[in-house]
Design a protein around this motif. Structure first.
Motif, PDB file in Angstrom:
ATOM      1  N   VAL A 176       5.531  -3.443 -12.851  1.00 48.71           N
ATOM      2  CA  VAL A 176       5.325  -4.299 -11.684  1.00 48.71           C
ATOM      3  C   VAL A 176       4.785  -3.427 -10.551  1.00 48.71           C
ATOM      4  CG1 VAL A 176       6.416  -5.786  -9.971  1.00 48.71           C
ATOM      5  CG2 VAL A 176       7.191  -5.825 -12.359  1.00 48.71           C
ATOM      6  N   PRO A 177       3.662  -3.826  -9.941  1.00 47.15           N
ATOM      7  CA  PRO A 177       3.096  -2.965  -8.916  1.00 47.15           C
ATOM      8  C   PRO A 177       3.905  -3.001  -7.621  1.00 47.15           C
ATOM      9  CG  PRO A 177       1.765  -4.946  -9.155  1.00 47.15           C
ATOM     10  CD  PRO A 177       2.834  -5.022 -10.191  1.00 47.15           C
ATOM     11  N   GLN A 178       4.838  -2.096  -7.511  1.00 47.05           N
ATOM     12  CA  GLN A 178       5.596  -1.974  -6.271  1.00 47.05           C
ATOM     13  C   GLN A 178       6.174  -0.567  -6.185  1.00 47.05           C
ATOM     14  OE1 GLN A 178       8.558  -5.034  -6.673  1.00 47.05           O
ATOM     15  NE2 GLN A 178       9.913  -3.743  -7.893  1.00 47.05           N
ATOM     16  N   THR A 179       6.520  -0.153  -4.973  1.00 53.11           N
ATOM     17  CA  THR A 179       7.074   1.190  -4.813  1.00 53.11           C
ATOM     18  C   THR A 179       8.574   1.151  -5.078  1.00 53.11           C
ATOM     19  OG1 THR A 179       7.606   0.886  -2.498  1.00 53.11           O
ATOM     20  CG2 THR A 179       5.410   1.707  -2.996  1.00 53.11           C
ATOM     21  N   ALA A 180       9.152   2.337  -5.072  1.00 50.78           N
ATOM     22  CA  ALA A 180      10.605   2.427  -5.213  1.00 50.78           C
ATOM     23  C   ALA A 180      11.268   1.868  -3.952  1.00 50.78           C
ATOM     24  CB  ALA A 180      11.021   3.883  -5.414  1.00 50.78           C
ATOM     25  N   ARG A 181      12.563   1.620  -4.041  1.00 50.67           N
ATOM     26  CA  ARG A 181      13.301   1.111  -2.897  1.00 50.67           C
ATOM     27  C   ARG A 181      13.402   2.178  -1.814  1.00 50.67           C
ATOM     28  NH1 ARG A 181      17.203  -2.691  -1.138  1.00 50.67           N
ATOM     29  NH2 ARG A 181      18.682  -1.446   0.031  1.00 50.67           N
ATOM     30  N   MET A 182      13.280   1.735  -0.536  1.00 49.43           N
ATOM     31  CA  MET A 182      13.370   2.670   0.578  1.00 49.43           C
ATOM     32  C   MET A 182      14.777   3.249   0.655  1.00 49.43           C
ATOM     33  SD  MET A 182      10.428   2.320   2.025  1.00 49.43           S
ATOM     34  CE  MET A 182       9.624   1.825   0.531  1.00 49.43           C
ATOM     35  N   PRO A 183      14.894   4.480   1.184  1.00 47.13           N
ATOM     36  CA  PRO A 183      16.240   5.012   1.411  1.00 47.13           C
ATOM     37  C   PRO A 183      16.974   4.156   2.454  1.00 47.13           C
ATOM     38  CG  PRO A 183      14.562   6.402   2.424  1.00 47.13           C
ATOM     39  CD  PRO A 183      13.850   5.423   1.566  1.00 47.13           C
ATOM     40  N   ASP A 184      18.298   4.066   2.320  1.00 47.82           N
ATOM     41  CA  ASP A 184      19.079   3.223   3.222  1.00 47.82           C
ATOM     42  C   ASP A 184      18.904   3.623   4.683  1.00 47.82           C
ATOM     43  OD1 ASP A 184      19.967   1.568   1.322  1.00 47.82           O
ATOM     44  OD2 ASP A 184      21.859   2.644   0.960  1.00 47.82           O
ATOM     45  N   SER A 185      18.632   4.908   4.884  1.00 51.92           N
ATOM     46  CA  SER A 185      18.504   5.374   6.264  1.00 51.92           C
ATOM     47  C   SER A 185      17.253   4.847   6.949  1.00 51.92           C
ATOM     48  CB  SER A 185      18.485   6.905   6.287  1.00 51.92           C
ATOM     49  OG  SER A 185      17.472   7.372   5.418  1.00 51.92           O
ATOM     50  N   HIS A 268      11.602  -6.505   2.713  1.00 50.61           N
ATOM     51  CA  HIS A 268      11.442  -6.253   1.274  1.00 50.61           C
ATOM     52  C   HIS A 268      12.092  -4.947   0.824  1.00 50.61           C
ATOM     53  CE1 HIS A 268       8.723  -9.637   1.263  1.00 50.61           C
ATOM     54  NE2 HIS A 268       8.055  -9.088   2.278  1.00 50.61           N
ATOM     55  N   HIS A 269      12.216  -4.009   1.742  1.00 50.54           N
ATOM     56  CA  HIS A 269      12.804  -2.699   1.448  1.00 50.54           C
ATOM     57  C   HIS A 269      12.001  -1.919   0.426  1.00 50.54           C
ATOM     58  CE1 HIS A 269      16.778  -4.753   2.801  1.00 50.54           C
ATOM     59  NE2 HIS A 269      15.928  -4.569   3.774  1.00 50.54           N
ATOM     60  N   ARG A 270      10.833  -2.358   0.156  1.00 48.43           N
ATOM     61  CA  ARG A 270       9.878  -1.616  -0.661  1.00 48.43           C
ATOM     62  C   ARG A 270       8.504  -2.213  -0.390  1.00 48.43           C
ATOM     63  NH1 ARG A 270      11.590  -1.347  -6.045  1.00 48.43           N
ATOM     64  NH2 ARG A 270      13.614  -2.287  -5.864  1.00 48.43           N
ATOM     65  N   VAL A 271       7.449  -1.555  -0.856  1.00 44.15           N
ATOM     66  CA  VAL A 271       6.104  -2.110  -0.670  1.00 44.15           C
ATOM     67  C   VAL A 271       5.717  -2.833  -1.943  1.00 44.15           C
ATOM     68  CG1 VAL A 271       3.728  -1.606  -0.016  1.00 44.15           C
ATOM     69  CG2 VAL A 271       5.570  -0.101   0.754  1.00 44.15           C
ATOM     70  N   LEU A 272       5.361  -4.111  -1.813  1.00 41.61           N
ATOM     71  CA  LEU A 272       5.017  -4.868  -3.007  1.00 41.61           C
ATOM     72  C   LEU A 272       3.853  -5.816  -2.722  1.00 41.61           C
ATOM     73  CD1 LEU A 272       6.543  -7.450  -1.805  1.00 41.61           C
ATOM     74  CD2 LEU A 272       8.496  -6.610  -3.096  1.00 41.61           C
ATOM     75  N   GLU A 273       3.342  -6.415  -3.797  1.00 41.71           N
ATOM     76  CA  GLU A 273       2.189  -7.303  -3.653  1.00 41.71           C
ATOM     77  C   GLU A 273       2.526  -8.519  -2.795  1.00 41.71           C
ATOM     78  OE1 GLU A 273      -1.120  -8.203  -6.895  1.00 41.71           O
ATOM     79  OE2 GLU A 273       0.771  -7.594  -7.810  1.00 41.71           O
ATOM     80  N   GLY A 274       1.538  -9.018  -2.070  1.00 38.53           N
ATOM     81  CA  GLY A 274       1.717 -10.257  -1.315  1.00 38.53           C
ATOM     82  C   GLY A 274       2.545 -10.104  -0.063  1.00 38.53           C
TER      83      GLY A 274
END
Lengths: 360, 507, 311
Positions: A176-185, A268-274
């Motif tokens: 799935v084209p998306q980045t990993a989840r952002m750090p909580d900080s 979203h806490h990550r970069v994803l499509e749309g």
């Protein structure tokens, strides 16, 4: 002061009038398509204000709309029609995502500003390119920003499909084209349990006031507005017009970039499509509805936030495509720019005002 | 409808938002006579003529031709009736040829083709018949102001106009060209043409017209045969009171050169040399007037000194330092003031408030702003007192500037430029389109500044203004200074010849 | 051997280029008329989307391509009427009203597509029309005469619009209105009428351009079918300096460059897929940067005309 209030009320009346005309024209399309406009509009306008989910989601949408809308207001005030919001949001989002993933160890108070600044920078560069081409090569900025949208979209896709893709997507082979989840900080707090509304709303409102202050209380804002109102006179008064056109577009794109970064760290806490969700275009309507004033954009963005979530709820509830909201926004733009005839031309304004006063 | 024997406008009223441009105006002209329509700027002359030409719709009144009421609701109708109009700002399409401009008004038989050669031929014939020497195949943009006016006249003649309206036709002509035009007008009325000649120049009116109709504030105030009146009488009626415009008192001594131009060359925006080796000096406490037909490099000259126009050769010294091609801001900071020709779009920002325009060049300085913050209290106080001091008529200092009249906008600009107390001031067409009271005020202010040792460059097309105010007059022609004369010795015919590029031999 | 392979390739690229340039020509010539009269119509993209959908729908649901094309032109005309009403009569700022029109067309096309069609459907599109005798000419025959009828129409439109603009009374009026409306008005020309005519004509051509994409090129409809072509057409008007043959040149150059780019892609030279997608948009930016528009632009472009406005 009393005059001021009358002025604001008059503006609101004209804007709401435009909105109603747009809904009316939209209902003609719906009738042609065999849909009952009352059902559609009920689902779109009444539904979202009748529960906490709708209200929360409206605010979630109002945040990026506010940032993009203020950005577009700055550009429009400089006579630059920035319709590159989509691309600027996307690049802002990806820069924000990359920054957060690269610096997971930083404490929250530092990381969040850094991430927002990364988004601002990326969006600002993208807007600045169009501004520079307009100033130096007199390239029509509508066309250049449209083209830059397509280019940004491909860069965005390339990055989230390739270099920045979530390693676990590769490991599991889902891709799935998306980045990993952002750090909580790097993540904004949610304000209500179970709802997506987040503290980014405060940041957005603070930025709106900062921009207001910048435009009307500082020498920088004085120059920026002078260049937008009448470049010939600004040049005569010693302002470097080209430079301020570029700066206006950097600021405009930068604010759209902030919208992108807030979407990442707040929703979203990550970069994803749309992710940009046509906010770049909806922002135009918001800017016009806010009368290109940062403080006017605040209520306008809540209003259109409601409309956007309303459209989604309409699609789910009564199966009327949410794309309808794009056409309604288009009609609102047409109606609002047409109403400028009344708002700005003294001849028609007087006619309309006397009509308005008689009716009341 | 046959030829126009007589045309009458009866009780014409026209209002614009907030302004009554014409109030129950009456006017009559017959074939074979020149009627002069006289009035100062804003008296309602042009509005009245635009009604006659079908451009504006009157709120009341009627137009009679040969005693019969006609409804002129479009320029098309006016053309058909035989009314031809030469507008003050020419109504020509610069990107089209002379022929095409004339052809615009023709109803061709075929929708799918037009015979422009025939049109060109007829233009040639007309131009020969009336001694005008116009090449129908040239683009309008390549013609001089005088030639464009001839095209306008030919346009009217082509459409067989026999009532000709000329709105300020001499504004951009040299005195000699004006004489030619007047001679031509006298000859065509002999052939049965009726002429309405709009002007605010009294001597021309005396020379050309058979009758005079004077408008003031949109109303008829005076109507007479030209032979039964005189210049003073007309002037009094035009202004509504006795007007005495100030004149410069002669000085015997001037200070040192403040501005000095040496061999200045510059190209205009179309890449053509607009300044071709200008040499000039402006001394302390002097008004140097620039005479010339507009379009001979005046705009570029003013803007080159102010830093808005790049020069590619030569030098411009200001207080000893070469400021050629320095930034506008640097030149402002060094003490240069500039009242530009385009008052509304260069001198002010039309959408800005009056107070914002008043500080357009000062907002960066200390009391107006600190570091980067504007000091709103100081700005408000400063602007309120300036509005009083310069008698700017505006509802308040927060009014958008475009809502002000031309004279008041000029006062805003003048206040800003003079209160900075510059060492030199360029004033381009400072009274163009301004009412007589403001003219008087502006002239007094300029003279006061001169007497306070300012060096002033005054560019204008009004010879009276030049002779009244200047210490010396330089004549510009095709980007060069042909001659500089002491204003004491200047007379109109000599200036006129120079403006036409004729330099006399030593006499 | 190698030479003839290259020749074959060149013929193929040029043949495709001729076909894909047709919608640009329709839309850009239409926009040219609009701009020549002084109205900047930035809604072309939206009109094309709507035109593409309408033509597709009638070709798909009623199997009537001709009806689809005619209705696409008609709907384009209606959009033009809306644009003209807003921009000419109500004097709205044209840069922004065009964006409104674009979003309106986009939204309506998207809504109707979802309501009536639902998902991607393909249709059998317009057939190629070989011209007897001409198609068999060596090289040229295939490049120029192996296309559907709309391609021939597009190329015919170029000289026709040149003639109309420069040789007919109406064309003269259009040029005057877009340059100095006040002067045109004093010569008895109805500025409003001419502008309405030009905007509507231009929008009808944009509708046709959209129809071409769905029923003669892609043989399907998708919400991203137009993909910026409407904006590219506007850029071509600048590049072509508001002249029909200039626009033809621009459309051809653009299509040929794009053809080469696609050939690179097919021939397996390795570069990321995204680069090839981005190529036309970068190309257009470069084109815009190179077309200095000073002095060629109609001087009254985007300026509404108000007879009684003293400005």
């Amino acid at each position: 002061m009393k005059n001021n209030l009358k002025e604001i009320l008059f503006n609101i009346a004209v804007l709401l009038g435009s909105f109603i005309i747009a809904l009316f024209l939209g209902s003609i399309i719906l009738l042609i398509a065999g849909v009952n406009p009352l059902v559609a509009y009920h689902a779109m306008i009444i539904r979202p204000v009748s529960n906490i989910y709708g209200l929360s989601e409206a605010v979630v949408r109002a945040i990026p709309l506010m940032m993009v809308g203020i950005g577009i207001s700055i550009a429009f005030r400089s006579k630059m029609i920035n319709i590159g919001g989509e691309g600027q949001i996307q690049l802002g989002a990806i820069a924000a995502g990359a920054a957060a993933l690269a610096l997971p160890g930083l404490p929250k108070v530092i990381l969040i500003p850094v991430v927002i600044l990364a988004g601002f920078t990326a969006g600002g560069i993208w807007g600045g390119i169009a501004g520079w081409m307009k100033a130096k090569l007199s390239v029509n900025e509508v066309l250049s920003t449209v083209m830059l949208n397509y280019i940004a979209f491909q860069i965005y896709l390339y990055l989230i499909r390739g270099p920045l893709i979530d390693p676990s997507e590769l490991a599991w082979g889902t891709g799935v084209p998306q980045t990993a989840r952002m750090p909580d900080s790097s993540i904004f707090q949610r304000l209500i349990q179970g709802q997506r509304i987040h503290s980014g709303i405060f940041i957005a409102i603070i930025i709106a006031f900062l921009v207001y202050f910048l435009l009307w209380r500082t020498t920088f804002g004085f120059r920026l507005r002078a260049v937008g109102e009448e470049p010939k006179a600004a040049n005569y008064a010693g302002v470097k017009v080209d430079k301020y056109l570029v700066l206006a577009m950097i600021l405009s794109g930068g604010l759209a970039g902030i919208a992108g970064s807030i979407e990442v760290i707040g929703v979203h806490h990550r970069v994803l499509e749309g992710l940009s969700a046509n906010y770049g275009f909806s922002g135009i309507v918001v800017a016009l509805f806010g009368r290109l004033h940062p403080l006017g954009v605040i209520p306008a963005s809540f209003f259109f936030g409601l409309l956007l979530i309303g459209a989604e709820m309409m699609q789910r509830a009564v199966d009327i495509p949410s794309a309808l909201v794009i056409s309604i926004q288009g009609l609102v733009i047409l109606a609002v720019v047409s109403s400028n005839l009344i708002l700005e031309n003294p001849k028609y304004r007087k006619k309309f005002l006397s009509f308005f006063v008689q009716k009341l | 409808m046959g030829k126009i024997q007589s045309m009458e406008m009866v009780d014409i009223t026209k209002t614009f938002p907030g302004v009554i441009a014409n109030k129950d105006v009456n006017l009559k002209v017959e074939s074979g006579e020149v009627l002069a329509l006289l009035g100062e700027n804003g008296a309602g002359k042009t509005t009245l003529m635009n009604i006659l030409y079908g451009l504006y719709k009157p709120n009341g009144g009627k137009v009679l031709i040969n005693g019969k009421e006609v409804n002129i609701d479009s320029p098309q109708k006016a053309l058909e009736l035989g009314i031809g109009m030469v507008h003050q700002h020419f109504m020509l399409v610069p990107s089209l040829t002379v022929t095409e401009n004339v052809a615009l008004g023709i109803k061709f038989k075929s929708k799918f083709s037009m015979n422009l050669d025939r049109v060109a031929e007829k233009i040639k014939k007309l131009s020969e018949l009336h001694n005008m020497n116009i090449n129908p195949n040239l683009l309008i943009s390549d013609l001089s102001v005088g030639e464009r006016q001839k095209v306008e006249i030919i346009k009217a003649l082509y459409h067989e106009a026999n009532l000709l309206v000329l709105d300020e036709p001499t504004a951009a002509l040299t005195p000699q060209e004006t004489d030619q035009l007047i001679k031509w007008l006298r000859s065509v009325i002999g052939e049965g043409m009726g002429v309405i000649f709009i002007s605010h120049k009294l001597n021309e009116v005396m020379e050309v017209s058979d009758r005079v109709e004077v408008l003031r504030n949109g109303e008829n105030v005076y109507s007479t045969k030209t032979s039964e009146t005189n210049i003073d009488e007309l002037a009094r009626n035009m202004a509504g009171r006795d007007v005495k415009l100030p004149t410069a008192e002669r000085k015997s001594k001037y200070g040192e050169d403040i501005v000095n131009l040496k061999d200045v060359w510059a190209k205009n925006e179309r890449g053509i040399d607009a300044l071709r080796g200008i040499n000039l000096n402006i001394r302390k406490g002097e008004i140097l007037g620039i005479a010339g037909v507009s379009g001979n490099g005046q705009k570029e000259l003013a803007e080159a000194i102010a830093g808005l126009q790049k020069i590619y050769k030569g030098e411009i010294r200001f207080k000893g330092e070469n400021i050629a091609n320095k930034s506008v801001q640097q030149i402002i900071d060094k003490g240069m003031g500039f009242v530009p020709e385009d008052r509304l779009h260069m001198g002010t920002i039309p959408g800005f408030k009056v107070k914002e325009n008043m500080i357009l060049k000062d907002y960066l300085r200390d009391p107006f702003s600190k570091i980067f913050l504007l000091d709103r209290t100081y700005i408000n106080d400063y602007c309120k007192s300036t509005v009083d001091e310069y008698d700017v008529r505006c509802p308040n200092i927060n009014t958008p500037t475009h809502a002000l009249s031309g004279g008041n906008i000029q006062k805003v600009i003048l206040s800003r430029e003079l209160k900075r107390n510059p060492d030199a001031l360029i004033a381009s067409y400072p009274i163009r389109g301004v009412d007589i009271a403001s003219v008087q005020y502006i002239h007094e202010k300029l003279l006061e500044a001169r007497d306070n040792d300012m060096a002033i460059l005054l560019i204008t097309e009004e010879l009276d203004e030049l002779i009244n105010l200047s210490d010396r007059i330089a004549v510009i022609y095709e980007g060069q200074i042909l001659d500089i004369i002491d204003a004491k010795e200047a007379d109109k015919s000599r200036l006129g010849l120079l403006m036409a590029g004729v330099k006399e031999g030593v006499s | 051997m190698a030479v003839s392979a290259y020749l074959q390739l060149a013929i193929r690229i040029l043949t495709v280029a001729v076909a894909v340039s047709a919608p640009y020509i329709f839309a850009a010539i239409g926009e040219m008329f609009s701009q020549k009269s002084g109205v900047l119509n930035l809604g072309v993209e939206g009109i094309m989307m709507l035109g593409a959908f309408v033509a597709f729908y009638f070709a798909w649901a009623h199997e009537n391509i001709l009806l689809g094309i005619i209705l696409a032109i008609f709907v384009g005309g209606l959009m033009g009427l809306l644009m003209a009403f807003v921009s000419v009569t109500l004097k709205a700022k044209q840069g922004i009203s065009g964006i409104g029109l674009f979003m309106f067309g986009w939204g309506v096309a998207g809504t109707l597509f979802r309501l009536f069609v639902g998902g991607v459907q393909s249709i059998s599109g317009l057939q190629d029309l070989n011209v007897s005798g001409l198609t068999d000419l060596p090289y040229i025959g295939r490049i120029l005469f192996s296309h559907n009828i709309l391609v021939y129409l597009a190329f015919l439109l170029v000289p026709v619009s040149w003639y109309v603009l420069y040789k007919t009374p109406w064309g003269l009026k259009v040029r005057a209105v877009g340059s100095t409306p006040r002067a045109a008005d004093t010569m008895g020309i109805n500025v409003t009428k001419i502008r309405y005519q030009c905007v509507i004509l231009g929008s009808m051509l944009a509708g046709l351009a959209g129809a071409y994409l769905s029923v003669a090129q892609a043989n399907m409809f998708a919400s991203d079918l137009v993909a910026g072509r409407g904006f590219i057409a506007i850029a071509l008007v600048y590049f072509g300096r508001w002249k029909p043959f200039g626009i033809l040149k621009g459309a051809m150059l653009f299509s040929v460059a794009n053809g080469f780019q696609r050939w690179f892609q097919i021939s397996g030279i390795a570069f990321p897929y995204e680069v090839t997608v981005v190529f036309p948009y970068v190309l257009i930016i470069v084109v815009l940067a190179l077309s200095h528009k000073k002095f060629a632009e109609p001087t009254a472009l985007t300026v509404p005309y108000d007879r009684e406005f003293k400005g």
